[in-house]
Motif scaffolding. Sequence first.
Motif, short mmCIF file in Angstrom:
data_model
loop_
_atom_site.label_atom_id
_atom_site.label_comp_id
_atom_site.label_asym_id
_atom_site.label_seq_id
_atom_site.Cartn_x
_atom_site.Cartn_y
_atom_site.Cartn_z
N ASN A 1 0.80 -1.22 0.00
CA ASN A 1 0.00 0.00 0.00
C ASN A 1 0.84 1.27 0.00
OD1 ASN A 1 -2.41 -1.43 0.02
ND2 ASN A 1 -2.33 -1.67 2.23
N GLN A 2 2.12 1.11 -0.26
CA GLN A 2 3.04 2.26 -0.30
C GLN A 2 3.79 2.22 -1.64
OE1 GLN A 2 5.42 2.21 3.29
NE2 GLN A 2 3.71 1.31 4.40
N PRO A 3 3.15 2.73 -2.68
CA PRO A 3 3.68 2.58 -4.04
C PRO A 3 5.13 3.02 -4.22
CG PRO A 3 1.52 3.63 -4.09
CD PRO A 3 1.91 3.51 -2.66
N ASN A 4 5.48 4.18 -3.74
CA ASN A 4 6.85 4.66 -3.95
C ASN A 4 7.86 3.74 -3.29
OD1 ASN A 4 6.87 7.25 -5.52
ND2 ASN A 4 5.34 7.76 -3.97
N ASP A 5 7.58 3.31 -2.08
CA ASP A 5 8.49 2.42 -1.37
C ASP A 5 8.58 1.05 -2.05
OD1 ASP A 5 9.10 4.36 0.54
OD2 ASP A 5 7.44 3.75 1.83
N ARG A 6 7.45 0.55 -2.49
CA ARG A 6 7.43 -0.76 -3.15
C ARG A 6 8.22 -0.71 -4.46
NH1 ARG A 6 3.03 -5.21 -3.19
NH2 ARG A 6 3.39 -6.30 -5.14
N LEU A 7 8.02 0.32 -5.25
CA LEU A 7 8.74 0.44 -6.51
C LEU A 7 10.23 0.63 -6.28
CD1 LEU A 7 6.20 2.67 -8.46
CD2 LEU A 7 6.67 0.21 -8.82
N LYS A 8 10.59 1.41 -5.26
CA LYS A 8 12.01 1.58 -4.93
C LYS A 8 12.62 0.26 -4.48
CE LYS A 8 11.78 6.48 -3.76
NZ LYS A 8 11.88 7.47 -2.68
N LEU A 9 11.83 -0.55 -3.79
CA LEU A 9 12.29 -1.86 -3.36
C LEU A 9 12.60 -2.75 -4.56
CD1 LEU A 9 12.77 -3.28 -0.66
CD2 LEU A 9 10.41 -4.06 -0.73
N TYR A 10 11.71 -2.75 -5.54
CA TYR A 10 11.99 -3.50 -6.77
C TYR A 10 13.26 -2.97 -7.42
CZ TYR A 10 7.91 -6.53 -7.07
OH TYR A 10 7.00 -7.53 -6.85
N GLY A 11 13.42 -1.65 -7.45
CA GLY A 11 14.64 -1.07 -8.00
C GLY A 11 15.88 -1.56 -7.25
N LYS A 12 15.77 -1.64 -5.94
CA LYS A 12 16.89 -2.13 -5.12
C LYS A 12 17.23 -3.58 -5.47
CE LYS A 12 17.64 -3.61 -0.38
NZ LYS A 12 17.04 -3.67 0.96
N PHE A 13 16.21 -4.42 -5.60
CA PHE A 13 16.45 -5.83 -5.92
C PHE A 13 17.04 -5.98 -7.31
CE2 PHE A 13 12.63 -6.77 -2.98
CZ PHE A 13 13.44 -6.69 -1.85
N ILE A 14 16.57 -5.17 -8.24
CA ILE A 14 17.12 -5.20 -9.60
C ILE A 14 18.58 -4.76 -9.56
CG2 ILE A 14 17.01 -4.09 -11.87
CD1 ILE A 14 13.89 -4.05 -11.44
N ASP A 15 18.88 -3.70 -8.84
CA ASP A 15 20.26 -3.22 -8.73
C ASP A 15 21.17 -4.28 -8.11
OD1 ASP A 15 19.70 -0.81 -9.96
OD2 ASP A 15 19.53 0.31 -8.08
N GLN A 16 20.65 -5.04 -7.14
CA GLN A 16 21.45 -6.11 -6.54
C GLN A 16 21.80 -7.17 -7.59
OE1 GLN A 16 18.87 -7.34 -3.32
NE2 GLN A 16 19.77 -5.84 -1.89
#
Length: 178
Positions: free
Chosen positions: A42-57
Amino acid sequence: MLRCLIAFMLAVVPLLANHAIAQSSKDPLNEDEVEQVREFANQPNDRLKLYGKFIDQRIEAITKLASDKKAQDRVAELRARIEEFTSLVDELQDNLDTYDHDHADIRKALKSLAEASMKWEPALHLPEANPAYDFDRKSAVEAARSAVDQIQEIRNEQEKYFIEHKDQAGKNGTGPQG
């Protein structure tokens, strides 16, 4: 009795085989990462940033493996990280579509994703050509390009939308529920 057993086996074995096949398709996220994604549903910005973090990893792992010619199971590991990258980008794009459709204000996440996504394709070209993962790399490059285009397109749409709908700025929309 034997006929019943045979009928039962003919009915149940295909179902078990389908279940086993479904279980064998590896999720690109580990259990901890899955829990983090759920936590931010329910926190779109945080969720999308999390996906970005996993992709960057995954990109960091690809970069490291590309330069470490002596890494154990290097080719298999490169292929696995490239496949994970592609799956994660697909998941990111699905989330972007959902949040954009629901008019969630995801401009903050889009800004950081736009910056991060510029590093994805160059990193995918670092490992030398290898038939064991070249097809997977080609798919990953296409996914990276598609994501870059989608991120920019949604950024532009969001800027226009929130200029016209100032009262909706900062709202989360309904977003993915899982």
